[in-house]
Design a protein around this motif. Structure first.
Motif, short mmCIF file in Angstrom:
data_model
loop_
_atom_site.label_atom_id
_atom_site.label_comp_id
_atom_site.label_asym_id
_atom_site.label_seq_id
_atom_site.Cartn_x
_atom_site.Cartn_y
_atom_site.Cartn_z
N ALA A 88 -1.50 18.21 77.22
CA ALA A 88 -1.00 18.49 75.87
C ALA A 88 -1.45 17.40 74.90
O ALA A 88 -1.83 17.69 73.75
CB ALA A 88 0.52 18.60 75.89
N LEU A 89 -1.40 16.15 75.34
CA LEU A 89 -1.85 15.05 74.48
C LEU A 89 -3.34 15.16 74.19
O LEU A 89 -3.78 14.90 73.06
CB LEU A 89 -1.55 13.71 75.17
N ARG A 90 -4.11 15.55 75.20
CA ARG A 90 -5.55 15.71 75.01
C ARG A 90 -5.83 16.76 73.93
O ARG A 90 -6.64 16.56 73.02
CB ARG A 90 -6.23 16.11 76.31
N SER A 91 -5.13 17.90 74.04
CA SER A 91 -5.33 18.97 73.06
C SER A 91 -4.92 18.52 71.66
O SER A 91 -5.60 18.79 70.67
CB SER A 91 -4.53 20.21 73.48
N ALA A 92 -3.79 17.81 71.59
CA ALA A 92 -3.29 17.37 70.29
C ALA A 92 -4.26 16.37 69.64
O ALA A 92 -4.53 16.43 68.44
CB ALA A 92 -1.91 16.74 70.44
N SER A 93 -4.78 15.45 70.45
CA SER A 93 -5.67 14.43 69.90
C SER A 93 -7.01 15.00 69.49
O SER A 93 -7.73 14.43 68.66
CB SER A 93 -5.87 13.31 70.91
N GLN A 94 -7.38 16.16 70.08
CA GLN A 94 -8.65 16.81 69.72
C GLN A 94 -8.49 17.83 68.62
O GLN A 94 -9.42 18.53 68.24
CB GLN A 94 -9.27 17.45 70.96
N GLY A 95 -7.24 17.95 68.12
CA GLY A 95 -6.99 18.85 67.02
C GLY A 95 -6.99 20.32 67.39
O GLY A 95 -7.25 21.19 66.56
N GLU A 96 -6.70 20.62 68.66
CA GLU A 96 -6.73 22.01 69.11
C GLU A 96 -5.40 22.71 68.79
O GLU A 96 -4.36 22.09 68.80
CB GLU A 96 -7.01 22.07 70.61
#
Length: 505
Positions: free
Chosen positions: A497-505
């Motif tokens: 979830a953090l990865r998606s959030a940081s990539q603006g997904e």
């Protein structure tokens, strides 16, 4: 007149054609790179036309390199498996192929695991459910792209798409059919009941005829002959999925024989007399079409991309692999206590456990950790993923290996040291294409059966014996590897979830 058989291997990042003489020597080969397109939503797609064009170029390169007067007795096929390759009634791709690496549907996989659909898939096909499986993607497209399914005429796989372009024959084999609706318990045909349970009755019309892997796949059409430079009318085989056909290329065709592959992904498998002999319910099973024989296997997603990635990350991309391995060997077994979890695929992991949120990470590092320790830990992590699969399938005796990752002496030695078993590597390259050629020899009538054909194309082997001192170290290291993974696994969803959030997904 000299005779050759050509094996075509439609790999994920490269396609190739290899001509073998009937003693197993490579006479000519050609390779073409093919791109994978990744999307922010986990998509992994390939242009089907580009893949066919690449294979045609490979065949043309081989044809041009063959000595004058050479007879091509047959063309054998294999390729990447899984994914969703939709072909329209006009013979053209409906859309780009969503390949086995595709990770757009983790929520659907989770739902199927909860509502029993995944259990139904496992019971009928012997396959664990993951995002890149054809039924999952068919269900995804039925919801998000109904026009794609409406315009589709049949569900292909990579090698089947290539054969269609070569001969016009629409068919598949038992190994590929096992990846959608084939009932591997009886090997009697597709299960319409499974399709209904999955809500895919409309898509069931897309499955093609099933033929034996050594069966008739048609002959080279005039158009394909002009494009490839090979004679019109050349016989073309049916073939198998790449992980299965590699066994034939390594000489493993009888019940009880097993092998390992390390490429973009891993593979550990063994041939069994029937599905009743299955050793674990976390494995996948393919019917081979040889009576009730099945191939039970575990296909971890943790392959050579881990090594490519650490090579670039440490600024070693300009170094040859031999030099990189020399640096890794400066560190003793155990990498100074550094543990690397090699779950770097965007689609998570599927063997020997299923978790679409699986992520790569290091543990046990400190400010004293050296680049060489980090480097070696990646080699060990990739090897440990295979070790866990070997233990799960209870493989005994020598471990026969193939694939680009096993060209590394260090990977072979770590595997031997960590299992306590001798690792035996086929020296000649292109086991996949060689396996496709084995089946093609039977197709052409040049060999009476698979055992004879595999013997004709056999190559030399190199052995790696286990080091007893390293075995003791790796037993402890492996235990920490598994314990570390289980400890960090509960936070994988939050990490994703953090990865998606940081990539603006």
């Amino acid at each position: 007149m000299a005779k050759v058989v050509i094996g075509v291997d439609g790999g994920t990042t490269a396609v190739k054609a290899v001509a073998f003489d009937l003693s197993g020597n490579i006479v000519a080969s050609h390779k073409e790179g093919v791109p994978v397109e990744y999307g922010k939503g986990g998509e992994a797609e390939q242009d089907m036309t580009l893949i066919w064009e690449g294979v045609a170029a490979c065949l043309k390169g081989v044809a041009d390199a063959l000595p004058a007067g050479t007879q091509v007795v047959s063309i054998g096929l294999t390729g990447q498996g899984d994914g969703c390759w939709l072909v329209g009634t006009d013979g053209r791709p409906v859309r780009k192929a969503a390949i086995w690496l595709d990770g757009r549907a983790p929520e659907r996989v989770a739902q199927w695991l909860e509502d029993g659909k995944a259990d139904a898939v496992l019971e009928v096909t012997g396959t664990t459910t993951f995002p890149g499986l054809a039924p999952v993607l068919l269900a995804e497209f039925a919801e998000t792209e109904p026009e794609s399914l409406a315009n589709a005429g049949w569900l292909a796989y990579c090698k089947d798409w290539l054969r269609y372009n070569l001969t016009g024959v629409i068919a598949t084999d038992y190994t590929e059919a096992s990846r959608n609706f084939l009932d591997v318990r009886t090997v009697g045909g597709y299960s319409a009941e499974l399709a209904e349970k999955l809500g895919l009755s409309d898509a069931f019309r897309l499955v093609p005829e099933i033929r034996p892997a050594h069966g008739d796949g048609g002959t080279l059409t005039a158009a394909a002959a002009a494009k490839t430079g090979l004679p019109e009318g050349t016989p073309v085989g049916i073939g198998q999925i790449d992980v299965a056909v590699t066994g034939a290329g390594l000489g493993a065709v009888e019940d009880g024989q097993g092998w390992l592959i390390l490429g973009t992904t891993g593979f550990v498998g063994a041939l069994l007399g029937s599905v009743a002999e299955r050793r674990t319910d976390v494995s996948m099973v393919l019917a081979t079409g040889q009576g009730t024989q099945v191939l039970e296997f575990l296909p971890p997603m943790t392959g050579t991309p881990n090594l490519d990635w650490i090579r670039d990350t440490l600024g070693l991309s300009d170094k040859e692999w031999d030099e990189i391995e020399k640096q890794a060997r400066t560190v003793p077994a155990g990498s100074g206590g550094v543990i690397y979890l090699p779950y770097a695929s965007p689609g998570g992991e599927r063997a020997p456990f299923l978790d679409t949120n699986a992520s790569a990470s290091w543990l046990g590092m400190s400010i004293t950790t050296s680049p060489a320790e980090i480097l070696r830990s990646v080699y060990e992590g990739v090897a440990f993923s295979l070790v866990e699969c070997v233990r799960t399938l209870e493989l005994t005796g020598d471990l026969i290996v193939s694939g680009g990752g096993f060209r590394s002496d260090l990977v072979c030695q770590i595997l031997a040291d960590a299992t306590g078993q001798t690792v035996v590597r086929q020296d000649a390259p292109e086991a996949g294409a060689r396996g496709a050629a084995v089946y093609a020899l039977v197709t052409a009538g040049e060999a009476a059966d698979l055992t004879s054909a595999a013997g004709m194309l056999a190559s030399d082997l190199t052995s790696f014996a286990p080091d007893p001192e390293n075995l003791a170290i790796y037993q402890k290291t492996f235990d920490v590897y598994v314990a570390s993974r289980e400890a960090v696994r509960p936070v994988w969803p939050a990490m994703r979830a953090l990865r998606s959030a940081s990539q603006g997904e």
